[in-house]
Design a protein around this motif. Structure first.
Motif, PDB file in Angstrom:
ATOM      1  N   THR A   1       0.842  -1.204   0.000  1.00 57.47           N
ATOM      2  CA  THR A   1       0.000   0.000   0.000  1.00 57.47           C
ATOM      3  C   THR A   1       0.875   1.252   0.000  1.00 57.47           C
ATOM      4  O   THR A   1       1.642   1.452   0.944  1.00 57.47           O
ATOM      5  CB  THR A   1      -0.874   0.025   1.278  1.00 57.47           C
ATOM      6  OG1 THR A   1      -1.415  -1.274   1.481  1.00 57.47           O
ATOM      7  CG2 THR A   1      -1.979   1.044   1.175  1.00 57.47           C
ATOM      8  N   PRO A   2       0.778   2.094  -1.020  1.00 55.80           N
ATOM      9  CA  PRO A   2       1.583   3.320  -0.997  1.00 55.80           C
ATOM     10  C   PRO A   2       1.351   4.109   0.299  1.00 55.80           C
ATOM     11  O   PRO A   2       0.214   4.218   0.765  1.00 55.80           O
ATOM     12  CB  PRO A   2       1.073   4.107  -2.210  1.00 55.80           C
ATOM     13  CG  PRO A   2       0.580   3.057  -3.155  1.00 55.80           C
ATOM     14  CD  PRO A   2      -0.005   1.988  -2.265  1.00 55.80           C
ATOM     15  N   VAL A   3       2.433   4.625   0.865  1.00 53.88           N
ATOM     16  CA  VAL A   3       2.339   5.367   2.127  1.00 53.88           C
ATOM     17  C   VAL A   3       1.435   6.584   1.956  1.00 53.88           C
ATOM     18  O   VAL A   3       0.717   6.980   2.875  1.00 53.88           O
ATOM     19  CB  VAL A   3       3.750   5.765   2.627  1.00 53.88           C
ATOM     20  CG1 VAL A   3       3.661   6.584   3.906  1.00 53.88           C
ATOM     21  CG2 VAL A   3       4.577   4.524   2.891  1.00 53.88           C
ATOM     22  N   MET A   4       1.432   7.154   0.771  1.00 54.34           N
ATOM     23  CA  MET A   4       0.539   8.283   0.470  1.00 54.34           C
ATOM     24  C   MET A   4      -0.900   7.946   0.819  1.00 54.34           C
ATOM     25  O   MET A   4      -1.620   8.739   1.425  1.00 54.34           O
ATOM     26  CB  MET A   4       0.637   8.609  -1.021  1.00 54.34           C
ATOM     27  CG  MET A   4      -0.225   9.758  -1.462  1.00 54.34           C
ATOM     28  SD  MET A   4       0.024  10.136  -3.223  1.00 54.34           S
ATOM     29  CE  MET A   4      -0.830   8.739  -3.969  1.00 54.34           C
ATOM     30  N   GLU A   5      -1.333   6.758   0.441  1.00 53.64           N
ATOM     31  CA  GLU A   5      -2.720   6.360   0.707  1.00 53.64           C
ATOM     32  C   GLU A   5      -2.973   6.188   2.198  1.00 53.64           C
ATOM     33  O   GLU A   5      -4.071   6.447   2.696  1.00 53.64           O
ATOM     34  CB  GLU A   5      -3.048   5.069  -0.059  1.00 53.64           C
ATOM     35  CG  GLU A   5      -2.915   5.267  -1.558  1.00 53.64           C
ATOM     36  CD  GLU A   5      -3.208   4.016  -2.383  1.00 53.64           C
ATOM     37  OE1 GLU A   5      -3.922   3.126  -1.914  1.00 53.64           O
ATOM     38  OE2 GLU A   5      -2.705   3.949  -3.518  1.00 53.64           O
TER      39      GLU A   5
ATOM     40  N   TYR B   1      -1.689   7.962   4.554  1.00 48.48           N
ATOM     41  CA  TYR B   1      -1.918   9.293   5.137  1.00 48.48           C
ATOM     42  C   TYR B   1      -3.318   9.814   4.776  1.00 48.48           C
ATOM     43  O   TYR B   1      -3.974  10.474   5.584  1.00 48.48           O
ATOM     44  CB  TYR B   1      -0.845  10.281   4.673  1.00 48.48           C
ATOM     45  CG  TYR B   1       0.452  10.133   5.427  1.00 48.48           C
ATOM     46  CD1 TYR B   1       0.560  10.538   6.758  1.00 48.48           C
ATOM     47  CD2 TYR B   1       1.579   9.581   4.823  1.00 48.48           C
ATOM     48  CE1 TYR B   1       1.747  10.394   7.465  1.00 48.48           C
ATOM     49  CE2 TYR B   1       2.771   9.424   5.530  1.00 48.48           C
ATOM     50  CZ  TYR B   1       2.842   9.835   6.842  1.00 48.48           C
ATOM     51  OH  TYR B   1       4.018   9.682   7.541  1.00 48.48           O
ATOM     52  N   ILE B   2      -3.761   9.532   3.567  1.00 50.12           N
ATOM     53  CA  ILE B   2      -5.119   9.932   3.158  1.00 50.12           C
ATOM     54  C   ILE B   2      -6.130   9.252   4.084  1.00 50.12           C
ATOM     55  O   ILE B   2      -7.069   9.874   4.592  1.00 50.12           O
ATOM     56  CB  ILE B   2      -5.379   9.558   1.682  1.00 50.12           C
ATOM     57  CG1 ILE B   2      -4.481  10.389   0.762  1.00 50.12           C
ATOM     58  CG2 ILE B   2      -6.859   9.726   1.329  1.00 50.12           C
ATOM     59  CD1 ILE B   2      -4.530   9.983  -0.718  1.00 50.12           C
TER      60      ILE B   2
ATOM     61  N   ILE C   1      -6.731   3.214  -1.799  1.00 48.28           N
ATOM     62  CA  ILE C   1      -7.402   3.797  -0.630  1.00 48.28           C
ATOM     63  C   ILE C   1      -7.324   5.311  -0.766  1.00 48.28           C
ATOM     64  O   ILE C   1      -6.421   5.962  -0.240  1.00 48.28           O
ATOM     65  CB  ILE C   1      -6.719   3.314   0.666  1.00 48.28           C
ATOM     66  CG1 ILE C   1      -6.751   1.784   0.711  1.00 48.28           C
ATOM     67  CG2 ILE C   1      -7.397   3.907   1.896  1.00 48.28           C
ATOM     68  CD1 ILE C   1      -5.838   1.174   1.740  1.00 48.28           C
TER      69      ILE C   1
ATOM     70  N   ASP D   1      -5.086  15.608  -0.121  1.00 46.96           N
ATOM     71  CA  ASP D   1      -5.579  14.770   0.984  1.00 46.96           C
ATOM     72  C   ASP D   1      -4.432  14.149   1.773  1.00 46.96           C
ATOM     73  O   ASP D   1      -4.484  14.046   3.001  1.00 46.96           O
ATOM     74  CB  ASP D   1      -6.495  13.662   0.434  1.00 46.96           C
ATOM     75  CG  ASP D   1      -7.818  14.219  -0.097  1.00 46.96           C
ATOM     76  OD1 ASP D   1      -8.079  15.420   0.124  1.00 46.96           O
ATOM     77  OD2 ASP D   1      -8.570  13.459  -0.736  1.00 46.96           O
ATOM     78  N   MET D   2      -3.397  13.732   1.064  1.00 48.00           N
ATOM     79  CA  MET D   2      -2.226  13.151   1.731  1.00 48.00           C
ATOM     80  C   MET D   2      -1.564  14.181   2.640  1.00 48.00           C
ATOM     81  O   MET D   2      -1.204  13.880   3.775  1.00 48.00           O
ATOM     82  CB  MET D   2      -1.247  12.653   0.665  1.00 48.00           C
ATOM     83  CG  MET D   2       0.081  12.157   1.179  1.00 48.00           C
ATOM     84  SD  MET D   2       1.333  13.479   1.307  1.00 48.00           S
ATOM     85  CE  MET D   2       1.639  13.863  -0.413  1.00 48.00           C
TER      86      MET D   2
END
Lengths: 333, 333
Positions: A266-270, A272-273, B4, B14-15
């Motif tokens: 899972t990208p870390v960006m997601e 945080y979202i 996500i 959003d991030m």
């Protein structure tokens, strides 16, 4: 199978070699038993020893939480398989200093069995061992069957609290009580968006249809509560926060620690979202985030998905959570 | 697209909201320009300001290296796109304290153009700005065309060294010289095993056939040197270490810092397996690893693959690499 490995049956061996090289300032592998990882700080002072262990493939868990003020020794299993009783026993022996050992691990059949056998061996050596068995995964059994629930990322809080308490010079009973409180105050839930493949198997051990998500998935791909249409981060956060908060329940005025972990791909960006939406949900309930963690803290090989873990805090737990630690998976200053 | 997120066109917005909430002890978002992230420690003492910036999707890069003793301000772009000139300019203004600003960034057309424009704006304000343009990606151009090479994970060493030097009270010229030396002494190469998808596009921007790997892939999926059969971790490490070491060259007796980064979807376990082989290759060449980093340090959304970065050290670089930092992406004690 698109993997960066040598022999699929040797991934744990090979990984441990690299891990020991990179983190030789924090940990070392036991000379006698290559499946035992010991903190270089385990015997800096006389204290209760903290032991854990579990299957591999969850990096940073479990060896990534071995280090200063957290876990003193980790028994390392094969991918998604329990370590041996011998490895748990060797961990216990390695970190006992006469004040006893707290074995803080997750509720899985293999781990339960092997820890029990290790404790019998330790008893013969007059080493006192007590356990806390993490069961924070809300989706894995009903509240009535709470003892059947599996341990997941909430274990990190259990280790953090137990490790801190031991470092403060607490007795074995005090360490156990604090770690038990940590896990009793903690609830987790996961969502899966894509499967993972055990290297030695070569094929995904389950499937998730494009456009859907497995709500309540376990850390080894255990089936969740339901398969539903892939939701937005906001709706996912709403549903997961509800499930977690209603279980204890967490209520207005509570202060919590929140841990969001990606499952591997899972990208870390997601993440945080997703966290942003979780925090809003908690705030709407009058719950305040005291401390938050977002990242790949407890993974399942290259599974795609995210887990949410929330721990209700009191002054004792706050003091433990705030203590500095030096490990590969968690560093705090 | 198993993601996500909420709105695919709003992922950066959003991030950043989630990031700012989790790391408010380290950074804050600029009140005027939401695409500028500033270290809470930027003005703890009078010193040269350190600025960088780049496209999003590379987490922890770039904002994850903003913090104590590293980068003071980061201009944030859209996914895989340069930040605006205005954002670079706002970063420069935010961290200038009269000693000038070092803008340390990677060699991409958009970033070059926007940094240049930002510098012209800063000149009107009498702020002295000098740059180092990272070009550590060996695979992106020949040695004769070294200035055309792209900047990749070696930028982390550039920021670490530049940030440390500034913190020691060095002048702008001294900071620039040290950061330039860091990148001149650094070489990187990447291998791709699986593609990534820009959320707003919804489809992978390239493909990698099962059983093959793209040797020399760029951080946005730029084509590498060749497509070849997927190799073992050992052979992959051998080929990548050779390419990197022969370029400077690194020779027997050298001490180096090594950084292995997953590209987003690569299990950390595999990164340690890969590192173990890299370390053996270096040792065979008589090269000693002084410090090593393994993890998701510079990613490309959910790309599967790994990058290798090696920096040749001298006493000055060692002192800089050893300095403690507090950032989301890199913590050192």
């Amino acid at each position: 199978m698109q993997r960066i490995i040598n022999d699929p049956s040797m991934v744990v061996e090979d990984m441990l070699k690299g891990f020991a090289k990179v983190h030789d300032d924090i940990i070392h592998v036991d000379k006698e038993n290559p499946r035992v990882v010991i903190s270089n700080h385990a015997k800096d002072k006389k204290k209760v020893g903290i032991v854990t262990g579990g299957g591999s493939g969850h990096k940073p868990a479990f060896i990534g939480y071995c280090g200063k003020n957290m876990v003193d020794a980790v028994a390392v299993g094969e991918i998604f398989s329990s370590p041996t009783a011998k490895s748990f026993y060797d961990c216990i022996k390695a970190v006992d200093q006469g004040m006893g050992v707290a074995c803080l691990y997750g509720n899985y059949a293999g781990d339960n069995m092997n820890v029990k056998m290790a404790m019998e061996l330790a008893e013969d050596d007059d080493i006192e061992v007590k356990t806390v068995v993490a069961n924070d995964d809300v989706a894995s059994a009903s509240k009535e069957d709470i003892k059947k629930r599996r341990g997941v990322a909430g274990e990190i809080f259990m280790w953090k609290v137990g490790g801190a308490k031991a470092n403060m010079g607490a007795s074995l009973d005090e360490v156990i009580a604090a770690a038990q409180k940590a896990i009793d105050n903690t609830r987790s839930v996961g969502v899966g968006l894509g499967p993972c493949t055990i290297p030695a198997n070569g094929k995904p051990n389950f499937t998730i249809k494009e456009g859907t998500m497995e709500f309540g998935i376990g850390h080894h791909g255990e089936p969740g509560i339901k398969v539903e249409e892939l939701a937005s981060a906001k709706d996912m956060a709403k549903e997961m926060t509800s499930l977690v908060c209603d279980d204890i329940p967490f209520t207005a005025g509570d202060e919590v620690a929140v841990l969001v972990s990606g499952l591997g791909a899972t990208p870390v960006m997601e993440q945080y979202i997703f966290y942003d939406e979780v925090e809003k949900e908690l705030r709407d309930r009058g719950i305040t985030v005291y401390k938050s963690y977002v990242g790949n803290y407890f993974t399942s090989l290259e599974m795609n998905g995210v887990t949410l873990t929330v721990m209700k805090l009191d002054d004792e737990l706050k003091e433990c959570i705030d203590m500095e630690v030096e490990t590969m998976g968690l560093t705090q200053f």
